[in-house]
Design a protein around this motif. Structure first.
Motif, PDB file in Angstrom:
ATOM      1  N   TYR A   1       0.833  -1.213   0.000  1.00 13.81           N
ATOM      2  CA  TYR A   1       0.000   0.000   0.000  1.00 13.81           C
ATOM      3  C   TYR A   1       0.866   1.262   0.000  1.00 13.81           C
ATOM      4  O   TYR A   1       0.556   2.247   0.678  1.00 13.81           O
ATOM      5  N   ALA A   2       1.945   1.235  -0.752  1.00 17.23           N
ATOM      6  CA  ALA A   2       2.920   2.333  -0.714  1.00 17.23           C
ATOM      7  C   ALA A   2       2.300   3.671  -1.095  1.00 17.23           C
ATOM      8  O   ALA A   2       2.480   4.681  -0.392  1.00 17.23           O
ATOM      9  N   ALA A   3       1.551   3.698  -2.199  1.00 12.95           N
ATOM     10  CA  ALA A   3       0.971   4.963  -2.651  1.00 12.95           C
ATOM     11  C   ALA A   3      -0.058   5.482  -1.653  1.00 12.95           C
ATOM     12  O   ALA A   3      -0.130   6.689  -1.370  1.00 12.95           O
ATOM     13  N   LEU A   4      -0.866   4.586  -1.107  1.00  6.53           N
ATOM     14  CA  LEU A   4      -1.873   4.997  -0.127  1.00  6.53           C
ATOM     15  C   LEU A   4      -1.206   5.548   1.127  1.00  6.53           C
ATOM     16  O   LEU A   4      -1.618   6.590   1.661  1.00  6.53           O
ATOM     17  N   ARG A   5      -0.190   4.866   1.615  1.00  9.07           N
ATOM     18  CA  ARG A   5       0.515   5.356   2.811  1.00  9.07           C
ATOM     19  C   ARG A   5       1.097   6.751   2.571  1.00  9.07           C
ATOM     20  O   ARG A   5       1.005   7.626   3.441  1.00  9.07           O
ATOM     21  N   GLU A   6       1.689   6.949   1.414  1.00 11.79           N
ATOM     22  CA  GLU A   6       2.276   8.253   1.104  1.00 11.79           C
ATOM     23  C   GLU A   6       1.200   9.334   1.037  1.00 11.79           C
ATOM     24  O   GLU A   6       1.391  10.451   1.530  1.00 11.79           O
ATOM     25  N   SER A   7       0.052   9.008   0.450  1.00  5.16           N
ATOM     26  CA  SER A   7      -1.036   9.991   0.344  1.00  5.16           C
ATOM     27  C   SER A   7      -1.587  10.352   1.714  1.00  5.16           C
ATOM     28  O   SER A   7      -1.835  11.527   2.016  1.00  5.16           O
ATOM     29  N   LEU A   8      -1.804   9.347   2.549  1.00  5.87           N
ATOM     30  CA  LEU A   8      -2.315   9.603   3.899  1.00  5.87           C
ATOM     31  C   LEU A   8      -1.315  10.413   4.710  1.00  5.87           C
ATOM     32  O   LEU A   8      -1.690  11.341   5.440  1.00  5.87           O
ATOM     33  N   ALA A   9      -0.050  10.080   4.575  1.00  8.61           N
ATOM     34  CA  ALA A   9       0.987  10.806   5.307  1.00  8.61           C
ATOM     35  C   ALA A   9       1.051  12.267   4.863  1.00  8.61           C
ATOM     36  O   ALA A   9       1.171  13.182   5.700  1.00  8.61           O
TER      37      ALA A   9
END
Length: 325
Positions: free
Chosen positions: A48-56
């Motif tokens: 979930y790399a892209a999702l984690r980056e977006s949430l962060a």
């Protein structure tokens, strides 16, 4: 243990549902479209790399602090298990709170203590459920060395006031976010937590206890879309509408002799002037939430609903009152 929740039951979806705290203005069009267009033919990225980056980026934190969860309830169970595995034996719970905190503690045989300083795990929730306000014991909890989880399920639906835990204090707690309520899409399960600063070890332990792919494609779509400008603008507008509906709903109940407790959220608790026939209400397509399982006796928690739903509730309650008199 019987878990008490609002919403759909064995009789199906209530026509007029005051028992759940989902945004009654929903579903959010932008998020609904994203969920409907989710690619369900393939597994999501397991990291979930892209999702984690977006949430962060949305929360202005490092991506390493993002812990994904299948739902808030799943995270509640997982972090309780994790603290217990690390030697925790005692938990502090708000006097009036969501029952899953206690259910998870009971499953792991944690002792519930009255003093926050005695606990290795402590729970906060603001706006609180069922009352929709601040947690009076928050200062005491924040002064402890416990693992502290701040349930922020209703923060996006706050209609007034501010959380008592903000600024640097938020870096001391696990912030648990469940946007499906705010987006009016509670059927899509997905949540995330922001770890406190310097909680890397516990964060890794939590990730290690998670199953593979805790989030399906629909949950990923919801969490990504709720960060969008369109979704946040819609949410801001819906809060204005909910505030208007809330004032109207409380006035309607007061006119029937109900006593409404103060709340800063899109729901509130109220006591009736006479016994309420819950079964008859449900047969009429109306569902309320009894607050006994939330630690508050002789009250009902009602989410703010549109005028048509309020009219149906008014008619049903008036008929019950007339029957009694």
């Amino acid at each position: 243990m019987t878990r008490m929740h609002g919403g759909t039951d064995a009789l199906g979806v209530p026509e007029w549902d005051f028992s759940t705290n989902a945004n009654a203005c929903g579903p959010c069009p932008a998020v609904l479209a994203a969920v409907q267009q989710a690619d369900t033919r393939h597994y999501p990225d397991p990291s979930y790399a892209a999702l984690r980056e977006s949430l962060a980026a949305f929360h202005a934190v490092d991506a390493a602090r993002i812990v994904l969860a299948a739902s808030a309830s799943e995270f509640i169970t997982r972090i309780t298990a994790c603290v217990t595995r690390e030697g925790g034996q005692r938990v502090w719970l708000p006097e009036k709170a969501y029952g899953d905190y206690a259910a998870a503690a009971g499953a792991w045989r944690l002792e519930t203590v009255r003093e926050p300083a005695q606990a290795q795990l402590a729970w906060l929730c603001e706006p609180s459920s069922p009352l929709g306000g601040a947690e009076p014991f928050a200062p005491q909890v924040l002064s402890t060395d416990a693992v502290i989880v701040m349930d922020l399920a209703y923060e996006p639906l706050r209609l007034e006031g501010k959380s008592s835990v903000r600024g640097d204090a938020l870096d001391r707690v696990w912030q648990l976010w469940t946007p499906n309520k705010a987006m009016g899409l509670t059927g899509v399960r997905g949540a995330y937590a922001i770890a406190p600063r310097h909680a890397d070890a516990l964060g890794r332990a939590l990730d290690g206890l998670a199953p593979s792919w805790p989030l399906g494609a629909h949950a990923v779509a919801l969490l990504q879309a709720w960060l969008s400008q369109a979704a946040q603008h819609w949410l801001a507008q819906s809060r204005k509408q909910l505030a208007e509906w809330k004032a109207r709903q409380q006035a309607m109940l007061a006119g029937l002799g109900w006593h409404c407790l103060p709340s800063e959220a899109n729901y509130f608790c109220a006591s009736a002037p006479h016994a309420i026939d819950e079964t008859a209400l449900r047969a009429a397509g109306i569902k309320l939430r009894d607050t006994r399982s939330l630690g508050l006796a002789d009250h009902w928690r009602l989410s703010v609903q549109p005028p048509q739903a309020q009219a149906a509730l008014h008619t049903a309650l008036r008929l019950q009152r007339e029957t009694l008199t």
